[in-house]
Design a protein around this motif. Sequence first.
Motif, PDB file in Angstrom:
ATOM      1  N   ARG A   9       0.935  -1.231   0.121  1.00 55.30           N
ATOM      2  CA  ARG A   9       0.035   0.071   0.173  1.00 55.30           C
ATOM      3  C   ARG A   9       0.877   1.107   0.051  1.00 55.30           C
ATOM      4  NH1 ARG A   9      -2.670   2.909  -1.709  1.00 55.30           N
ATOM      5  NH2 ARG A   9      -4.572   3.968  -0.725  1.00 55.30           N
ATOM      6  N   LEU A  10       1.863   1.219   0.742  1.00 55.46           N
ATOM      7  CA  LEU A  10       2.944   2.647   0.873  1.00 55.46           C
ATOM      8  C   LEU A  10       3.486   2.601  -0.541  1.00 55.46           C
ATOM      9  CD1 LEU A  10       4.501   1.654   4.226  1.00 55.46           C
ATOM     10  CD2 LEU A  10       3.025   3.543   3.766  1.00 55.46           C
ATOM     11  N   LEU A  11       3.565   1.681  -1.364  1.00 52.49           N
ATOM     12  CA  LEU A  11       4.156   1.709  -2.748  1.00 52.49           C
ATOM     13  C   LEU A  11       3.131   2.112  -3.729  1.00 52.49           C
ATOM     14  CD1 LEU A  11       6.832  -1.493  -2.692  1.00 52.49           C
ATOM     15  CD2 LEU A  11       7.200   1.091  -2.305  1.00 52.49           C
ATOM     16  N   GLY A  12       1.960   2.395  -3.273  1.00 54.90           N
ATOM     17  CA  GLY A  12       0.844   2.720  -4.449  1.00 54.90           C
ATOM     18  C   GLY A  12       0.179   1.299  -4.901  1.00 54.90           C
ATOM     19  N   ILE A  13       0.368   0.348  -4.363  1.00 57.03           N
ATOM     20  CA  ILE A  13      -0.300  -0.972  -4.812  1.00 57.03           C
ATOM     21  C   ILE A  13      -1.434  -1.307  -4.401  1.00 57.03           C
ATOM     22  CG2 ILE A  13       0.109  -3.546  -5.518  1.00 57.03           C
ATOM     23  CD1 ILE A  13       3.023  -2.868  -5.292  1.00 57.03           C
ATOM     24  N   VAL A  14      -2.503  -1.455  -4.999  1.00 51.73           N
ATOM     25  CA  VAL A  14      -4.028  -1.890  -4.344  1.00 51.73           C
ATOM     26  C   VAL A  14      -4.277  -2.892  -5.198  1.00 51.73           C
ATOM     27  CG1 VAL A  14      -6.339  -0.936  -4.034  1.00 51.73           C
ATOM     28  CG2 VAL A  14      -4.181   0.401  -3.822  1.00 51.73           C
ATOM     29  N   TYR A  15      -5.287  -4.013  -4.242  1.00 54.74           N
ATOM     30  CA  TYR A  15      -5.509  -5.198  -4.780  1.00 54.74           C
ATOM     31  C   TYR A  15      -7.023  -5.201  -4.381  1.00 54.74           C
ATOM     32  CZ  TYR A  15      -7.381  -9.971  -5.081  1.00 54.74           C
ATOM     33  OH  TYR A  15      -8.029 -11.041  -5.353  1.00 54.74           O
ATOM     34  N   SER A  29      -5.566  17.587  -4.479  1.00 55.28           N
ATOM     35  CA  SER A  29      -5.129  17.712  -5.987  1.00 55.28           C
ATOM     36  C   SER A  29      -4.409  19.027  -6.373  1.00 55.28           C
ATOM     37  CB  SER A  29      -6.472  17.452  -6.840  1.00 55.28           C
ATOM     38  OG  SER A  29      -5.972  17.541  -8.377  1.00 55.28           O
ATOM     39  N   SER A  30      -3.721  18.996  -7.217  1.00 61.69           N
ATOM     40  CA  SER A  30      -3.236  20.485  -7.748  1.00 61.69           C
ATOM     41  C   SER A  30      -4.420  21.120  -8.385  1.00 61.69           C
ATOM     42  CB  SER A  30      -2.205  20.284  -8.461  1.00 61.69           C
ATOM     43  OG  SER A  30      -2.278  19.368  -9.763  1.00 61.69           O
ATOM     44  N   LYS A  31      -5.326  20.474  -8.919  1.00 65.36           N
ATOM     45  CA  LYS A  31      -6.442  20.947  -9.787  1.00 65.36           C
ATOM     46  C   LYS A  31      -7.576  21.407  -8.907  1.00 65.36           C
ATOM     47  CE  LYS A  31      -5.684  18.114 -13.770  1.00 65.36           C
ATOM     48  NZ  LYS A  31      -6.308  17.101 -14.559  1.00 65.36           N
ATOM     49  N   GLY A  32      -7.600  21.668  -7.738  1.00 66.57           N
ATOM     50  CA  GLY A  32      -8.482  22.099  -6.647  1.00 66.57           C
ATOM     51  C   GLY A  32      -9.444  21.184  -6.212  1.00 66.57           C
ATOM     52  N   GLY A  44     -10.043  15.221 -12.337  1.00 66.18           N
ATOM     53  CA  GLY A  44      -8.915  14.951 -11.341  1.00 66.18           C
ATOM     54  C   GLY A  44      -8.925  15.808 -10.231  1.00 66.18           C
ATOM     55  N   GLU A  45     -10.070  16.789  -9.801  1.00 58.45           N
ATOM     56  CA  GLU A  45      -9.947  17.451  -8.566  1.00 58.45           C
ATOM     57  C   GLU A  45      -9.860  16.436  -7.458  1.00 58.45           C
ATOM     58  OE1 GLU A  45     -12.921  19.332 -11.707  1.00 58.45           O
ATOM     59  OE2 GLU A  45     -12.461  17.567 -10.948  1.00 58.45           O
ATOM     60  N   ALA A  46     -10.048  17.058  -6.450  1.00 56.42           N
ATOM     61  CA  ALA A  46      -9.689  16.381  -5.187  1.00 56.42           C
ATOM     62  C   ALA A  46     -11.341  15.965  -4.830  1.00 56.42           C
ATOM     63  CB  ALA A  46      -9.664  17.172  -3.822  1.00 56.42           C
ATOM     64  N   GLY A  47     -11.394  14.765  -4.197  1.00 53.48           N
ATOM     65  CA  GLY A  47     -13.013  14.097  -3.991  1.00 53.48           C
ATOM     66  C   GLY A  47     -13.149  12.926  -4.600  1.00 53.48           C
ATOM     67  N   TYR A  48     -14.344  12.464  -4.411  1.00 52.62           N
ATOM     68  CA  TYR A  48     -14.584  11.164  -5.113  1.00 52.62           C
ATOM     69  C   TYR A  48     -14.426  11.131  -6.700  1.00 52.62           C
ATOM     70  CZ  TYR A  48     -16.417   9.773  -0.614  1.00 52.62           C
ATOM     71  OH  TYR A  48     -16.618   9.278   0.785  1.00 52.62           O
ATOM     72  N   GLN A  49     -13.718  10.298  -7.307  1.00 52.75           N
ATOM     73  CA  GLN A  49     -13.536  10.124  -8.662  1.00 52.75           C
ATOM     74  C   GLN A  49     -14.641   9.642  -9.432  1.00 52.75           C
ATOM     75  OE1 GLN A  49     -10.354  12.032  -9.826  1.00 52.75           O
ATOM     76  NE2 GLN A  49     -10.850  12.575  -7.641  1.00 52.75           N
ATOM     77  N   ALA A  50     -14.699   9.924 -10.740  1.00 54.34           N
ATOM     78  CA  ALA A  50     -15.739   9.369 -11.562  1.00 54.34           C
ATOM     79  C   ALA A  50     -15.134   7.843 -12.133  1.00 54.34           C
ATOM     80  CB  ALA A  50     -15.923   9.958 -12.923  1.00 54.34           C
ATOM     81  N   ARG A  51     -13.992   7.645 -12.197  1.00 53.44           N
ATOM     82  CA  ARG A  51     -13.547   6.183 -12.616  1.00 53.44           C
ATOM     83  C   ARG A  51     -13.095   5.619 -11.423  1.00 53.44           C
ATOM     84  NH1 ARG A  51      -7.771   4.857 -11.879  1.00 53.44           N
ATOM     85  NH2 ARG A  51      -6.485   6.517 -10.845  1.00 53.44           N
ATOM     86  N   LEU A  61      -1.255   4.318  -6.747  1.00 49.92           N
ATOM     87  CA  LEU A  61      -2.234   5.058  -5.733  1.00 49.92           C
ATOM     88  C   LEU A  61      -1.835   5.172  -4.358  1.00 49.92           C
ATOM     89  CD1 LEU A  61      -5.250   2.807  -7.162  1.00 49.92           C
ATOM     90  CD2 LEU A  61      -5.026   5.069  -7.491  1.00 49.92           C
ATOM     91  N   TYR A  62      -0.986   6.038  -4.274  1.00 47.39           N
ATOM     92  CA  TYR A  62      -0.296   6.240  -3.208  1.00 47.39           C
ATOM     93  C   TYR A  62      -1.230   6.802  -1.805  1.00 47.39           C
ATOM     94  CZ  TYR A  62       3.636   5.763  -6.280  1.00 47.39           C
ATOM     95  OH  TYR A  62       4.595   5.474  -7.091  1.00 47.39           O
ATOM     96  N   PRO A  63      -1.086   6.175  -0.672  1.00 47.42           N
ATOM     97  CA  PRO A  63      -2.110   6.539   0.401  1.00 47.42           C
ATOM     98  C   PRO A  63      -1.980   8.032   0.793  1.00 47.42           C
ATOM     99  CG  PRO A  63      -0.340   5.258   1.305  1.00 47.42           C
ATOM    100  CD  PRO A  63      -0.119   5.367  -0.427  1.00 47.42           C
ATOM    101  N   TRP A  64      -1.048   8.616   0.539  1.00 53.74           N
ATOM    102  CA  TRP A  64      -0.944  10.265   0.930  1.00 53.74           C
ATOM    103  C   TRP A  64      -1.702  10.994  -0.197  1.00 53.74           C
ATOM    104  CZ3 TRP A  64       3.382   7.407   0.224  1.00 53.74           C
ATOM    105  CH2 TRP A  64       4.000   7.501  -1.034  1.00 53.74           C
ATOM    106  N   GLN A  65      -2.221  10.456  -1.200  1.00 56.79           N
ATOM    107  CA  GLN A  65      -2.968  11.096  -1.920  1.00 56.79           C
ATOM    108  C   GLN A  65      -4.350  10.247  -2.560  1.00 56.79           C
ATOM    109  OE1 GLN A  65      -0.987  11.719  -5.832  1.00 56.79           O
ATOM    110  NE2 GLN A  65      -2.334  13.670  -6.331  1.00 56.79           N
ATOM    111  N   TYR A  66      -4.348   9.118  -2.281  1.00 53.79           N
ATOM    112  CA  TYR A  66      -5.584   8.355  -2.591  1.00 53.79           C
ATOM    113  C   TYR A  66      -6.236   7.468  -1.314  1.00 53.79           C
ATOM    114  CZ  TYR A  66      -4.407   9.457  -7.229  1.00 53.79           C
ATOM    115  OH  TYR A  66      -4.020  10.399  -8.444  1.00 53.79           O
TER     116      TYR A  66
END
Length: 229
Positions: A9-15, A29-32, A44-51, A61-66
């Motif tokens: 998880r720390l390496l951004g790997i999610v199963y 997100s840098s996009k606000g 790509g804004e912060a919050g729940y994503q469409a994808r 998917l690093y835990p400090w961002q996602y």
Amino acid sequence: MVLLVCLPRLLGIVYIPHTQVGIIEKIWSSKGSLREGQIIARNGEAGYQARFLRGGIHFGLYPWQYGIHKDPLVVVAGGKMAYVYARDGVPLEPIQTLGRTVDSNHFQDAMRFLETHGQRGRQRGILREGVYAINLALFVVVTEERVFSGPVRESADRYESWKAQLASMRAFDPVVIGTGAGGQSYFRAGITETSASEAGSPPSLAAATPDFNPNVDTIGVVSIQDGPT
């Protein structure tokens, strides 16, 4: 041992198990942030994503961002229907009760739903029996057995109340047009009993309704309660 469990998880790997979907919540997100009234991020804004994530291994998917929320696949039982509520989208018109139908692969493509101006609120489209991978941050799915409401923090009372209302009208059962001495209710009950007794075998109309006459045409009259006058 703890490090071995946490390291992927720390390496951004999610199963994601193949019986679940992964709802992506972008922490920053840098996009606000999203505009007022929006629930789902399209760009790509912060919050729940469409994808969202389907079953399998995913990277980057690093835990400090996602944050990843694992939710079950939506299952609609055989011979039943399910109803859908959209949390985001174009507002309904004053004369509307239900959102217009748009091409979103049975609500499995959240981005397409939003890009083709799908409307928030209760949907005109329904889900038939089957298994669906749906973004439950955008959609709430109400089946006869349960409410699939996803990770969004809100009161579930409104959906449970809707579920109870639908159940009281037997709205999870498809309408069957046919003939028989007992009428439509007799026909539907006969189909249900035959399906159960034959352990999944397709029910025979003749066996389910002895009075069924295939040579007699029967029609159903539909009254539309939503849409332009």
